[in-house]
Design a protein around this motif. Structure first.
Motif, PDB file in Angstrom:
ATOM      1  N   ILE A 272      -2.480  -8.516   3.790  1.00 52.92           N
ATOM      2  CA  ILE A 272      -2.671  -7.087   3.538  1.00 52.92           C
ATOM      3  C   ILE A 272      -4.151  -6.850   3.243  1.00 52.92           C
ATOM      4  CG2 ILE A 272      -1.930  -5.093   2.208  1.00 52.92           C
ATOM      5  CD1 ILE A 272       0.313  -6.459   3.724  1.00 52.92           C
ATOM      6  N   PRO A 273      -4.846  -6.054   4.037  1.00 50.36           N
ATOM      7  CA  PRO A 273      -6.281  -5.855   3.820  1.00 50.36           C
ATOM      8  C   PRO A 273      -6.561  -5.200   2.473  1.00 50.36           C
ATOM      9  CG  PRO A 273      -5.442  -4.285   5.431  1.00 50.36           C
ATOM     10  CD  PRO A 273      -4.340  -5.262   5.179  1.00 50.36           C
ATOM     11  N   SER A 274      -7.729  -5.468   1.927  1.00 50.85           N
ATOM     12  CA  SER A 274      -8.141  -4.862   0.667  1.00 50.85           C
ATOM     13  C   SER A 274      -9.608  -4.475   0.756  1.00 50.85           C
ATOM     14  CB  SER A 274      -7.924  -5.840  -0.498  1.00 50.85           C
ATOM     15  OG  SER A 274      -8.712  -6.997  -0.324  1.00 50.85           O
ATOM     16  N   GLN A 275     -10.011  -3.584  -0.118  1.00 54.53           N
ATOM     17  CA  GLN A 275     -11.402  -3.192  -0.191  1.00 54.53           C
ATOM     18  C   GLN A 275     -11.687  -2.601  -1.563  1.00 54.53           C
ATOM     19  OE1 GLN A 275     -10.781  -0.030   2.981  1.00 54.53           O
ATOM     20  NE2 GLN A 275     -12.313   1.036   1.720  1.00 54.53           N
ATOM     21  N   SER A 276     -12.941  -2.366  -1.851  1.00 54.47           N
ATOM     22  CA  SER A 276     -13.353  -1.864  -3.154  1.00 54.47           C
ATOM     23  C   SER A 276     -13.320  -0.342  -3.179  1.00 54.47           C
ATOM     24  CB  SER A 276     -14.763  -2.365  -3.472  1.00 54.47           C
ATOM     25  OG  SER A 276     -15.182  -1.902  -4.736  1.00 54.47           O
ATOM     26  N   PHE A 277     -12.748   0.200  -4.261  1.00 54.81           N
ATOM     27  CA  PHE A 277     -12.701   1.641  -4.501  1.00 54.81           C
ATOM     28  C   PHE A 277     -13.302   1.933  -5.871  1.00 54.81           C
ATOM     29  CE2 PHE A 277      -9.416   0.856  -1.395  1.00 54.81           C
ATOM     30  CZ  PHE A 277      -9.468   1.953  -0.545  1.00 54.81           C
ATOM     31  N   VAL A 278     -13.645   3.181  -6.092  1.00 53.90           N
ATOM     32  CA  VAL A 278     -14.161   3.598  -7.394  1.00 53.90           C
ATOM     33  C   VAL A 278     -12.990   3.905  -8.317  1.00 53.90           C
ATOM     34  CG1 VAL A 278     -15.575   5.275  -8.629  1.00 53.90           C
ATOM     35  CG2 VAL A 278     -16.239   4.530  -6.330  1.00 53.90           C
ATOM     36  N   GLY A 279     -12.961   3.248  -9.501  1.00 54.42           N
ATOM     37  CA  GLY A 279     -11.889   3.446 -10.456  1.00 54.42           C
ATOM     38  C   GLY A 279     -12.081   4.691 -11.301  1.00 54.42           C
ATOM     39  N   LYS A 280     -11.163   4.914 -12.241  1.00 58.93           N
ATOM     40  CA  LYS A 280     -11.177   6.108 -13.078  1.00 58.93           C
ATOM     41  C   LYS A 280     -12.452   6.205 -13.923  1.00 58.93           C
ATOM     42  CE  LYS A 280      -6.128   6.412 -13.549  1.00 58.93           C
ATOM     43  NZ  LYS A 280      -5.003   6.366 -14.515  1.00 58.93           N
ATOM     44  N   ARG A 281     -12.997   5.061 -14.304  1.00 57.26           N
ATOM     45  CA  ARG A 281     -14.179   5.052 -15.165  1.00 57.26           C
ATOM     46  C   ARG A 281     -15.459   4.734 -14.391  1.00 57.26           C
ATOM     47  NH1 ARG A 281      -9.843   2.833 -17.485  1.00 57.26           N
ATOM     48  NH2 ARG A 281      -9.121   3.658 -19.501  1.00 57.26           N
ATOM     49  N   GLY A 282     -15.381   4.836 -13.079  1.00 57.81           N
ATOM     50  CA  GLY A 282     -16.550   4.569 -12.260  1.00 57.81           C
ATOM     51  C   GLY A 282     -16.736   3.122 -11.884  1.00 57.81           C
ATOM     52  N   GLU A 283     -15.820   2.254 -12.318  1.00 61.22           N
ATOM     53  CA  GLU A 283     -15.927   0.838 -12.011  1.00 61.22           C
ATOM     54  C   GLU A 283     -15.394   0.536 -10.617  1.00 61.22           C
ATOM     55  OE1 GLU A 283     -11.699   1.196 -13.569  1.00 61.22           O
ATOM     56  OE2 GLU A 283     -13.602   2.280 -13.596  1.00 61.22           O
ATOM     57  N   ASP A 284     -15.782  -0.610 -10.066  1.00 71.59           N
ATOM     58  CA  ASP A 284     -15.251  -1.054  -8.780  1.00 71.59           C
ATOM     59  C   ASP A 284     -13.851  -1.633  -8.981  1.00 71.59           C
ATOM     60  OD1 ASP A 284     -17.473  -0.328  -7.379  1.00 71.59           O
ATOM     61  OD2 ASP A 284     -18.413  -2.304  -7.472  1.00 71.59           O
ATOM     62  N   VAL A 285     -12.916  -1.190  -8.158  1.00 75.75           N
ATOM     63  CA  VAL A 285     -11.536  -1.662  -8.212  1.00 75.75           C
ATOM     64  C   VAL A 285     -11.137  -2.152  -6.824  1.00 75.75           C
ATOM     65  CG1 VAL A 285      -9.135  -1.053  -8.687  1.00 75.75           C
ATOM     66  CG2 VAL A 285     -10.971  -0.015 -10.038  1.00 75.75           C
ATOM     67  N   CYS A 286     -10.622  -3.370  -6.752  1.00 75.99           N
ATOM     68  CA  CYS A 286     -10.168  -3.923  -5.469  1.00 75.99           C
ATOM     69  C   CYS A 286      -8.702  -3.553  -5.265  1.00 75.99           C
ATOM     70  CB  CYS A 286     -10.342  -5.438  -5.452  1.00 75.99           C
ATOM     71  SG  CYS A 286      -9.898  -6.184  -3.865  1.00 75.99           S
ATOM     72  N   LEU A 287      -8.415  -2.838  -4.194  1.00 73.44           N
ATOM     73  CA  LEU A 287      -7.058  -2.399  -3.917  1.00 73.44           C
ATOM     74  C   LEU A 287      -6.637  -2.796  -2.512  1.00 73.44           C
ATOM     75  CD1 LEU A 287      -7.198   1.243  -5.368  1.00 73.44           C
ATOM     76  CD2 LEU A 287      -6.199  -0.778  -6.457  1.00 73.44           C
ATOM     77  N   HIS A 288      -5.385  -3.222  -2.395  1.00 72.43           N
ATOM     78  CA  HIS A 288      -4.789  -3.484  -1.081  1.00 72.43           C
ATOM     79  C   HIS A 288      -4.328  -2.158  -0.483  1.00 72.43           C
ATOM     80  CE1 HIS A 288      -4.581  -7.914  -1.568  1.00 72.43           C
ATOM     81  NE2 HIS A 288      -4.492  -7.600  -2.846  1.00 72.43           N
ATOM     82  N   ARG A 289      -4.362  -2.070   0.831  1.00 74.50           N
ATOM     83  CA  ARG A 289      -3.951  -0.837   1.494  1.00 74.50           C
ATOM     84  C   ARG A 289      -2.989  -1.137   2.643  1.00 74.50           C
ATOM     85  NH1 ARG A 289      -8.931  -2.090   3.799  1.00 74.50           N
ATOM     86  NH2 ARG A 289      -8.968  -1.923   6.083  1.00 74.50           N
ATOM     87  N   ASP A 290      -1.981  -0.319   2.754  1.00 71.04           N
ATOM     88  CA  ASP A 290      -1.086  -0.418   3.903  1.00 71.04           C
ATOM     89  C   ASP A 290      -1.133   0.890   4.686  1.00 71.04           C
ATOM     90  OD1 ASP A 290       0.498   1.453   2.596  1.00 71.04           O
ATOM     91  OD2 ASP A 290       2.148   0.082   2.175  1.00 71.04           O
ATOM     92  N   CYS A 291      -0.407   0.958   5.780  1.00 73.07           N
ATOM     93  CA  CYS A 291      -0.340   2.169   6.592  1.00 73.07           C
ATOM     94  C   CYS A 291       1.043   2.209   7.231  1.00 73.07           C
ATOM     95  CB  CYS A 291      -1.426   2.184   7.663  1.00 73.07           C
ATOM     96  SG  CYS A 291      -1.587   3.770   8.508  1.00 73.07           S
ATOM     97  N   ASN A 292       1.769   3.292   7.008  1.00 70.31           N
ATOM     98  CA  ASN A 292       3.175   3.355   7.373  1.00 70.31           C
ATOM     99  C   ASN A 292       3.436   4.491   8.354  1.00 70.31           C
ATOM    100  OD1 ASN A 292       3.517   1.364   5.304  1.00 70.31           O
ATOM    101  ND2 ASN A 292       3.405   3.021   3.820  1.00 70.31           N
ATOM    102  N   ALA A 293       4.170   4.169   9.399  1.00 61.65           N
ATOM    103  CA  ALA A 293       4.453   5.132  10.456  1.00 61.65           C
ATOM    104  C   ALA A 293       5.875   5.667  10.321  1.00 61.65           C
ATOM    105  CB  ALA A 293       4.277   4.482  11.828  1.00 61.65           C
ATOM    106  N   PHE A 294       6.014   6.988  10.299  1.00 63.79           N
ATOM    107  CA  PHE A 294       7.321   7.630  10.251  1.00 63.79           C
ATOM    108  C   PHE A 294       7.769   7.962  11.666  1.00 63.79           C
ATOM    109  CE2 PHE A 294       5.641   8.250   6.068  1.00 63.79           C
ATOM    110  CZ  PHE A 294       6.735   8.244   5.230  1.00 63.79           C
ATOM    111  N   LEU A 295       9.054   7.692  11.941  1.00 60.90           N
ATOM    112  CA  LEU A 295       9.633   8.018  13.235  1.00 60.90           C
ATOM    113  C   LEU A 295      10.868   8.890  13.037  1.00 60.90           C
ATOM    114  CD1 LEU A 295       8.044   5.204  13.777  1.00 60.90           C
ATOM    115  CD2 LEU A 295       9.428   5.149  15.853  1.00 60.90           C
TER     116      LEU A 295
END
Length: 327
Positions: A272-295
């Motif tokens: 599952i790919p991950s990347q750095s995002f800005v957290g609530k306090r401005g800190e770097d947060v590493c989060l996994h991301r998915d992507c889901n297709a509705f049919l």
């Protein structure tokens, strides 16, 4: 499969439930899908998140949020004529799982009401079937059902009789081995190697013959084990992150439970790919991301995504829903 989902307005070949969601992620070779889910509540997170983002005025033309709830309503509109003026769309939940759906499903019901639908959530055990009519405890006649319970939940016999005799349509029917187990019978680059776990001979991801249970025990770090008909990430074990003794017990329990009708799925792990995002306090947060297709009836009807601190991205496991923008 990628072309059918994203590049075609034709439905996927063969029978497909009226609504479903392929959970997956974007990889170098393209989208990879590791689960097929037919739960109804997944539409809610997508629609609420999209509404929230619209209030932030973040959308830039020509970008727009992928319209999942609108696709759901379009699918339902096609059933209004056969439903009849006095019949309801009902979402029954099993007693053990009612608390999982209470707040979220109430909001989902309000969304359907605002779109002009007679919709109701109720306990599965409260439904009765008599004289060819399925009714709620309040006497509402049921025409459409959106299943919010497992296939083996107490009380399903009443629903099954109503469906078998014709007056009710189930929008998200279960399959014999659970919806997640269907991937075993499909060979496609967009799907990882998948097996329903039991004591048998089969082939491994490289096509070599193996005893499935022995392979599961020996190849823990390359595999994922999960219930075949579950939700919320419950019971999912990522082999690489699981204690060897716990993994062995889980594999042996799954093999033991198979003759009792309780199915588990063994699958090659998909990173599952991950990347750095800005957290609530401005800190770097590493989060996994998915992507889901509705049919909807096998035709692509929108995308949603989740961000999570762990590789199990379900909302109940700490993940958060975010909309997908189409640019």
């Amino acid at each position: 499969m990628r072309w059918h989902i994203f590049g075609s307005r034709s439905p996927l070949p063969g029978y497909f439930p009226p609504f479903a969601r392929f959970d997956g992620c974007q990889q170098e070779a393209g989208p990879v899908f590791f689960e097929l889910n037919v739960g109804a509540v997944g539409f809610l997170d997508t629609d609420r998140t999209g509404a929230l983002y619209r209030t932030l005025d973040l959308e830039q033309s020509p970008a727009q949020i992928s319209p999942v709830f609108a696709s759901l309503l379009s699918m339902l509109e096609g059933r209004k004529a056969s439903l009849g003026a006095d019949r309801w769309l009902v979402m029954p939940g099993a007693e053990a799982e009612e608390h999982l759906y209470s707040a979220g499903t109430a909001c989902f019901m309000r969304l359907l009401h605002s779109a002009g639908w007679r919709a109701h959530f109720c306990p599965l055990r409260s439904l009765t079937y008599q004289d060819g009519v399925l009714r709620t405890a309040e006497g509402r006649e049921v025409g459409l059902l959106a299943r919010a319970y497992f296939a083996n939940s107490p009380g399903t016999e009443v629903v099954e009789q109503a469906i078998r005799e014709g007056p009710v349509e189930l929008l998200n029917p279960p399959s014999a081995h659970g919806n997640k187990g269907l991937f075993e019978v499909v060979a496609d680059p967009a799907l990882p190697w998948t097996r329903v776990l039991c004591s048998r001979e089969t082939t491994d991801p490289e096509g070599q013959p193996v005893d499935l249970a022995s392979y599961a025990l020996a190849s823990r770090c390359q595999l994922v084990l999960k219930p075949s008909d579950g939700h919320g990430g419950r019971g999912v074990l990522l082999g690489a992150n699981t204690d060897p003794d716990l993994w062995e017990r889980a594999v042996l329990d799954a093999v033991h439970d198979y003759p009792k009708g309780r199915r588990s799925i063994l699958q090659k792990a998909s990173p599952i790919p991950s990347q750095s995002f800005v957290g609530k306090r401005g800190e770097d947060v590493c989060l996994h991301r998915d992507c889901n297709a509705f049919l909807f009836e096998g035709v692509f009807g929108g995308l949603a995504a989740r961000l999570s601190p762990t590789a199990i991205t379900n909302i109940s496991q700490g993940g958060g829903a975010v909309p997908v923008y189409v640019v």
